[in-house]
Design a protein around this motif. Sequence first.
Motif, PDB file in Angstrom:
ATOM      1  N   TYR A  99       0.801  -1.221   0.000  1.00 16.06           N
ATOM      2  CA  TYR A  99       0.000   0.000   0.000  1.00 16.06           C
ATOM      3  C   TYR A  99       0.838   1.278   0.000  1.00 16.06           C
ATOM      4  CZ  TYR A  99      -4.709  -1.676  -0.260  1.00 16.06           C
ATOM      5  OH  TYR A  99      -5.882  -2.203  -0.752  1.00 16.06           O
ATOM      6  N   LYS A 100       2.142   1.140  -0.138  1.00 17.56           N
ATOM      7  CA  LYS A 100       2.962   2.316  -0.407  1.00 17.56           C
ATOM      8  C   LYS A 100       2.890   2.687  -1.889  1.00 17.56           C
ATOM      9  CE  LYS A 100       6.112   1.674   3.455  1.00 17.56           C
ATOM     10  NZ  LYS A 100       7.507   1.530   3.906  1.00 17.56           N
ATOM     11  N   SER A 101       2.340   1.778  -2.685  1.00 15.45           N
ATOM     12  CA  SER A 101       2.091   2.061  -4.098  1.00 15.45           C
ATOM     13  C   SER A 101       0.674   2.600  -4.249  1.00 15.45           C
ATOM     14  CB  SER A 101       2.246   0.786  -4.931  1.00 15.45           C
ATOM     15  OG  SER A 101       1.750   0.981  -6.244  1.00 15.45           O
ATOM     16  N   PRO A 102       0.471   3.568  -5.141  1.00 18.07           N
ATOM     17  CA  PRO A 102      -0.871   4.141  -5.340  1.00 18.07           C
ATOM     18  C   PRO A 102      -1.811   3.235  -6.134  1.00 18.07           C
ATOM     19  CG  PRO A 102       0.668   5.128  -6.874  1.00 18.07           C
ATOM     20  CD  PRO A 102       1.486   4.244  -5.980  1.00 18.07           C
ATOM     21  N   LEU A 103      -1.334   2.069  -6.557  1.00 19.34           N
ATOM     22  CA  LEU A 103      -2.161   1.196  -7.394  1.00 19.34           C
ATOM     23  C   LEU A 103      -3.222   0.450  -6.604  1.00 19.34           C
ATOM     24  CD1 LEU A 103       0.552  -0.412  -9.703  1.00 19.34           C
ATOM     25  CD2 LEU A 103      -0.750   1.704 -10.044  1.00 19.34           C
ATOM     26  N   PHE A 104      -3.009   0.316  -5.310  1.00 19.29           N
ATOM     27  CA  PHE A 104      -3.917  -0.475  -4.484  1.00 19.29           C
ATOM     28  C   PHE A 104      -4.842   0.459  -3.703  1.00 19.29           C
ATOM     29  CE2 PHE A 104       0.082  -2.794  -4.996  1.00 19.29           C
ATOM     30  CZ  PHE A 104      -0.386  -3.930  -5.638  1.00 19.29           C
ATOM     31  N   THR A 105      -6.146   0.297  -3.900  1.00 17.64           N
ATOM     32  CA  THR A 105      -7.131   1.220  -3.343  1.00 17.64           C
ATOM     33  C   THR A 105      -7.670   0.712  -2.008  1.00 17.64           C
ATOM     34  OG1 THR A 105      -8.903   0.131  -4.586  1.00 17.64           O
ATOM     35  CG2 THR A 105      -7.803   1.995  -5.640  1.00 17.64           C
ATOM     36  N   GLU A 106      -8.147   1.655  -1.197  1.00 18.97           N
ATOM     37  CA  GLU A 106      -8.636   1.326   0.142  1.00 18.97           C
ATOM     38  C   GLU A 106      -9.821   0.363   0.104  1.00 18.97           C
ATOM     39  OE1 GLU A 106      -7.611   1.898   3.294  1.00 18.97           O
ATOM     40  OE2 GLU A 106      -5.779   2.643   2.381  1.00 18.97           O
ATOM     41  N   GLU A 107     -10.701   0.533  -0.887  1.00 16.87           N
ATOM     42  CA  GLU A 107     -11.895  -0.313  -0.923  1.00 16.87           C
ATOM     43  C   GLU A 107     -11.561  -1.777  -1.219  1.00 16.87           C
ATOM     44  OE1 GLU A 107     -11.804   1.889  -4.966  1.00 16.87           O
ATOM     45  OE2 GLU A 107     -11.422   2.339  -2.856  1.00 16.87           O
ATOM     46  N   LYS A 108     -10.348  -2.026  -1.722  1.00 17.42           N
ATOM     47  CA  LYS A 108      -9.940  -3.408  -1.998  1.00 17.42           C
ATOM     48  C   LYS A 108      -9.039  -3.983  -0.898  1.00 17.42           C
ATOM     49  CE  LYS A 108     -11.840  -3.389  -6.129  1.00 17.42           C
ATOM     50  NZ  LYS A 108     -11.022  -3.340  -7.349  1.00 17.42           N
ATOM     51  N   LYS A 109      -8.766  -3.184   0.122  1.00 14.57           N
ATOM     52  CA  LYS A 109      -7.776  -3.583   1.120  1.00 14.57           C
ATOM     53  C   LYS A 109      -8.187  -4.832   1.888  1.00 14.57           C
ATOM     54  CE  LYS A 109      -4.555  -1.388   4.301  1.00 14.57           C
ATOM     55  NZ  LYS A 109      -4.158  -0.099   4.938  1.00 14.57           N
ATOM     56  N   VAL A 110      -9.463  -4.940   2.228  1.00 10.27           N
ATOM     57  CA  VAL A 110      -9.942  -6.107   2.973  1.00 10.27           C
ATOM     58  C   VAL A 110      -9.740  -7.387   2.161  1.00 10.27           C
ATOM     59  CG1 VAL A 110     -11.976  -7.212   3.974  1.00 10.27           C
ATOM     60  CG2 VAL A 110     -11.601  -4.770   4.314  1.00 10.27           C
ATOM     61  N   ILE A 111      -9.972  -7.293   0.853  1.00 15.62           N
ATOM     62  CA  ILE A 111      -9.812  -8.467  -0.017  1.00 15.62           C
ATOM     63  C   ILE A 111      -8.338  -8.851  -0.109  1.00 15.62           C
ATOM     64  CG2 ILE A 111     -10.227  -9.428  -2.310  1.00 15.62           C
ATOM     65  CD1 ILE A 111     -12.407  -7.306  -2.667  1.00 15.62           C
ATOM     66  N   LEU A 112      -7.480  -7.861  -0.321  1.00 14.17           N
ATOM     67  CA  LEU A 112      -6.041  -8.138  -0.392  1.00 14.17           C
ATOM     68  C   LEU A 112      -5.534  -8.726   0.921  1.00 14.17           C
ATOM     69  CD1 LEU A 112      -4.577  -5.141  -2.396  1.00 14.17           C
ATOM     70  CD2 LEU A 112      -3.979  -7.527  -2.757  1.00 14.17           C
ATOM     71  N   GLN A 113      -6.005  -8.167   2.029  1.00 13.62           N
ATOM     72  CA  GLN A 113      -5.577  -8.664   3.336  1.00 13.62           C
ATOM     73  C   GLN A 113      -5.967 -10.128   3.524  1.00 13.62           C
ATOM     74  OE1 GLN A 113      -7.118  -6.433   6.639  1.00 13.62           O
ATOM     75  NE2 GLN A 113      -5.817  -7.460   8.128  1.00 13.62           N
ATOM     76  N   ALA A 114      -7.197 -10.466   3.143  1.00 17.03           N
ATOM     77  CA  ALA A 114      -7.669 -11.850   3.277  1.00 17.03           C
ATOM     78  C   ALA A 114      -6.854 -12.787   2.388  1.00 17.03           C
ATOM     79  CB  ALA A 114      -9.150 -11.928   2.936  1.00 17.03           C
ATOM     80  N   GLY A 115      -6.538 -12.333   1.166  1.00 14.15           N
ATOM     81  CA  GLY A 115      -5.756 -13.159   0.258  1.00 14.15           C
ATOM     82  C   GLY A 115      -4.340 -13.378   0.749  1.00 14.15           C
ATOM     83  N   ILE A 116      -3.707 -12.316   1.239  1.00 13.46           N
ATOM     84  CA  ILE A 116      -2.334 -12.436   1.739  1.00 13.46           C
ATOM     85  C   ILE A 116      -2.299 -13.281   3.014  1.00 13.46           C
ATOM     86  CG2 ILE A 116      -0.398 -11.131   2.707  1.00 13.46           C
ATOM     87  CD1 ILE A 116      -1.176  -8.860   0.760  1.00 13.46           C
ATOM     88  N   GLN A 117      -3.290 -13.107   3.872  1.00 12.14           N
ATOM     89  CA  GLN A 117      -3.361 -13.927   5.082  1.00 12.14           C
ATOM     90  C   GLN A 117      -3.500 -15.412   4.718  1.00 12.14           C
ATOM     91  OE1 GLN A 117      -6.255 -12.674   7.999  1.00 12.14           O
ATOM     92  NE2 GLN A 117      -6.122 -14.591   9.127  1.00 12.14           N
ATOM     93  N   ALA A 118      -4.344 -15.705   3.724  1.00 10.83           N
ATOM     94  CA  ALA A 118      -4.498 -17.094   3.276  1.00 10.83           C
ATOM     95  C   ALA A 118      -3.169 -17.635   2.750  1.00 10.83           C
ATOM     96  CB  ALA A 118      -5.576 -17.181   2.201  1.00 10.83           C
ATOM     97  N   TYR A 119      -2.414 -16.800   2.047  1.00 15.76           N
ATOM     98  CA  TYR A 119      -1.103 -17.205   1.537  1.00 15.76           C
ATOM     99  C   TYR A 119      -0.165 -17.555   2.694  1.00 15.76           C
ATOM    100  CZ  TYR A 119       3.536 -16.755  -0.589  1.00 15.76           C
ATOM    101  OH  TYR A 119       4.829 -16.977  -0.997  1.00 15.76           O
TER     102      TYR A 119
END
Length: 230
Positions: A99-119
């Motif tokens: 999230y230091k990159s501007p490509l990842f938006t706040e509204e998608k953060k929960v999804i990314l977090q869940a995916g990375i946690q699963a990883y």
Amino acid sequence: EDALRKIAIHYIPHKDEVENQLQALSKKAPFTFLIPKQILDYEGRVIAVIGPLSDDLPGNIVYQISQNMTISAVFIRNVMNALVRKFNLSDKELLEYLYKSPLFTEEKKVILQAGIQAYFDGNALIAIHLLIPQVEAAVRSIVEKSGGSVLKQARSGGGYQFRTFDELLRDPIITEVIGEDAALYFRILFTDQRGWNLRNDICHGISHIETFSPFSADRIIHALLCLALV
């Protein structure tokens, strides 16, 4: 953060190096490169054909990069495990880095977090399903933030629809921002049926269960690390 950047850059295949590799291999085993190669799916259906090297250099490059990626998957697996052990890296810290990159938006953060946690939990099946669409969304963000179009005329209804992932990856903006090698790598990984084609096979529900492996998940995390360089 330095280690994450180095991993991202190191595992991007270089087209010129692979072309040289093909020329060297063709001298050692010329017959192999004189006949077409068929790529089959898990049920034995032909999904792509790679022509002889002299007639289909781009196809052979894609095929060879795909083969190289399969071989290097074991190394990436060990590198990612070592990364977590050495730096005690957590899923939250990796998310903060992205999230230091501007490509990842706040509204998608929960999804990314869940995916990375699963990883991190070793659940590649969940991680892959959650993270592939977020890679696509980040690529779309590059085009949109750079003033390009992410829409195209719909075939019916008179409206517009989103451009496909493959169309976005072939946009000159993507080549300019992430480089020709990375753009080709992303196509091989996600949208080219001569390569891994993860996005298309998984999102269309035609992937075999073996696709949902830690090796595939590692590559998707690597793609996210590449995008975090933007």
